[in-house]
Design an enzyme around this catalytic site. Sequence first.
Site, mmCIF file in Angstrom:
data_model
loop_
_atom_site.group_PDB
_atom_site.id
_atom_site.type_symbol
_atom_site.label_atom_id
_atom_site.label_comp_id
_atom_site.label_asym_id
_atom_site.label_seq_id
_atom_site.Cartn_x
_atom_site.Cartn_y
_atom_site.Cartn_z
ATOM 1 N N CYS A 171 19.275 11.966 47.194
ATOM 2 C CA CYS A 171 20.026 10.716 47.334
ATOM 3 C C CYS A 171 21.095 10.800 48.426
ATOM 4 O O CYS A 171 21.381 9.809 49.108
ATOM 5 C CB CYS A 171 20.648 10.305 46.005
ATOM 6 N N HIS A 215 27.895 8.053 45.915
ATOM 7 C CA HIS A 215 28.222 9.202 46.749
ATOM 8 C C HIS A 215 28.867 8.747 48.054
ATOM 9 O O HIS A 215 28.606 7.633 48.537
ATOM 10 C CB HIS A 215 26.962 9.993 47.105
#
Length: 316
Positions: free
Chosen positions: A117, A223
């Site tokens: 990811c 993130h």
Amino acid sequence: MKLAIVGATGMVGKKMLEILEEKRITPDELYLFADKKSKGVFVLTKDIAKNLKVDFVLLAVPAEISKIYAPIFEANNAVIIDNSSAYRMCADVPLCVPEVNLEALAAKKRIIANPNCTTIMAVLPLNALKKFGIKRVIYSTYQAVSGAGIGGISDLKNTSKNKPNQTFKHRIFDNLIPQIDDFLESGYTKEEQKLMDETKKILNLPNLQVSATCVRVPIANCHSASVFVEFEKEFDMKDIYTAFYAQEGLIVRDSPKQFDYPMPIIAENKDEVFIGRIRRDESTKNALSFFISSDNVRKGAAGNAVQILERICKTE
């Protein structure tokens, strides 16, 4: 279309189902599999996999499970989109971010790897910069606890109440942990190595110099990363901005005087990667620094896999 989702009750599997519904992708037949703890879904076995006739399989399970079931589904002529690290660095397996290297799907392989990811969000701006001749990349990441799944979310909640940590090596609440996954002999972690290796493969830059430090931070989702890029030659900042604005899936939020820049609360539940704090890096010649944020579950793990499925269906 006949579709199976393995790991359907986990964080990523649930998000896959949510995105499929939003995009109005409605399979003619949908099979949901999870472990014995889950209700309302089937438990997958080798015998079931051998006899299940589906067109596509979305795997949202650990690498060791993917290695067992992906070959079985492949033998049944299904296309497998695997969210684990099991096949990412296999030379004959496409590692695809549709906005960056859609051509990787042209070979029509039966197993397709969904990248890490963090890699997914990082390669979008780097793809925009390829034309300037990228020489070196340094990542410093700030990764949410959802990257560790439900256990990571539980650790954040529990340690905020002075309960013991179970998923991470240390308390995550009110703390930073400069370790994601196990350490290698090199001193890098497996997460850092994935990020470095996958960047090279997706961008098709095998000789790119890449380094990464990945840090777990005490936020639930999304993130972020600070990225340093060194180029082979001089560049104009106007051209950099033009490239970023033209990159599919990338949104520029870069008005620092108005306090406008990427943050997890901006990226939450969005399909795009956000970029800002774009500036020349004055530490060396021909270098750039910027900051990115992205929803690691929606855009990263689940969304990219559904995008791959969507693109394949459009070309068939």
